[in-house]
Design an enzyme around this catalytic site. Sequence first.
Site, PDB file in Angstrom:
ATOM      1  CE  LYS A   1      28.207 -37.026  -8.965  1.00 51.82           C
ATOM      2  NZ  LYS A   1      28.563 -37.631  -7.878  1.00 51.82           N
TER       3      LYS A   1
HETATM    4  N1  GLU Z   1      27.979 -35.488  -4.672  1.00 54.09           N
HETATM    5  C1  GLU Z   1      27.773 -36.278  -3.555  1.00 54.09           C
HETATM    6  C2  GLU Z   1      28.188 -37.752  -3.714  1.00 54.09           C
HETATM    7  O1  GLU Z   1      28.761 -38.155  -4.748  1.00 54.09           O
HETATM    8  C3  GLU Z   1      26.128 -36.208  -2.965  1.00 54.09           C
HETATM    9  C4  GLU Z   1      25.180 -36.435  -3.650  1.00 54.09           C
HETATM   10  C5  GLU Z   1      23.984 -36.031  -3.057  1.00 54.09           C
HETATM   11  O2  GLU Z   1      23.779 -35.545  -1.873  1.00 54.09           O
HETATM   12  O3  GLU Z   1      22.765 -36.333  -3.736  1.00 54.09           O
HETATM   13  O4  GLU Z   1      27.759 -38.830  -2.916  1.00 54.09           O
END
Ligand code: GLU
Length: 433
Positions: A120
């Site tokens: 993240k």
């Molecule tokens: N931000 C989204 C999540 O928390 C998607 C992450 C992604 O597609 O890599 O799952």
Amino acid sequence: MPAKTPASKPLSFASTDAHSAWAIYLAQIDRVVPYLGHLAKWVDSLKRPKRSLIVDVPVEMDDGSIRHFEGFRVQHNLSRGPGKGGIRFHPDVSLDEVMALSAWMTIKTAAVGLPFGGAKGGVRVDPSELSTKELERLTRRYTSEIGIIIGPQRDIPAPDVNTNGQIMAWMMDTYSMNTGHTSTGVVTGKPVHLGGSLGRVKATGRGVYVTGCEAAKRIGLELKGARVAVQGLGNVGGTAAELFASAGSLVVAVQDHTGTVVAPEGFDIVEALAIVKREGGIASYAKKKGAQLIDNEKFWDVETDILIPAALEGQINAERAKRIKAKLVLEGANGPTLPEADDVFEKRDILVVPDVICNAGGVTVSYFEWVQDFNSFYWTEDEINVRLDKIMRDALEHIWTTASQHKIGLRTATFAVACERILMARAERGIYP
Ligand code: GLU
């Protein structure tokens, strides 16, 4: 008997606040240890992110001044594949939060069986204070700074809170300029004509709906006429609300950063979303329609059957959990429920479909996008949705069975399924050197 080795020390850089996002994640991990059998000896590897990068992001503002922003990218675990997870632009972003969000991505990708680890990123910024050009410069500099650890085979960012397809396009372009070739697979959630996938924008909300339908069926809750309350009307909450409304449910309460509105007879959600999109929030809708804004805290007392927290983490503490009237809680947001609130829900027989499965539709279609980019061959929206729905349903079924076998809640069951997959890979790969 050799003397017992002392346990690994907790991380020095994690927040000491017991309600911090990372602390919540650690408490969730501790709850799953009794179900891990011989793999439990590896569990400490889930309690420390593999790699945490903090970067300085200087930006030349439109007036010529220079401002510095704090940026992060954390790769929590790469045992099952490259890092995967979104980028968040928010004034409250911190290393602790990004660590937790990256860890929840590790659990999420494993829970639905995607060949990814968890990562993240985020920048501590209020993007609404920046012009478009400033936002572009911030995004590009941040991408260059984290460019040393991302890549289509290494770690693949995506949208999250306050980031979108345009920001992904700038990220893809910046990474491509720095490497000297166009690399569509370095980020997902891109615009469709730049290697994005059909269905990606709505995928997270769709996954919330699909897992919600499956859970409702299992507890005998009829969707037609069911009352739904949604916190957060962004991409996730908005799409989920729309899908429930089209199944005949009534969206009876909505809360976003501008206020809270209730409508016991049900909102015209399509109209409400159009106003929110155009004018920035539910308060504008209330003004336009002559509806009353109510005290934000009252949102948690609304008479509802389904509650969808789809905003930020840490929203539901034990006290709110005691007041919530819903039979089913669908976690569109990451980390909205504190462990103490999970206990209250369990006692009150309120079913929670946890974030790490409920909102996994987004990363699932991100995976489809990544696969399509590698093959330069793109699927129809129907193909995407059919495959997405199947992955979500199968994952929920598997987790449901695990929960019934061990007589545990769905969150601990999801963690059990995911941790087994992650730690098995960890153990098979072994420690190098
Ligand atoms: N931000 C989204 C999540 O928390 C998607 C992450 C992604 O597609 O890599 O799952």
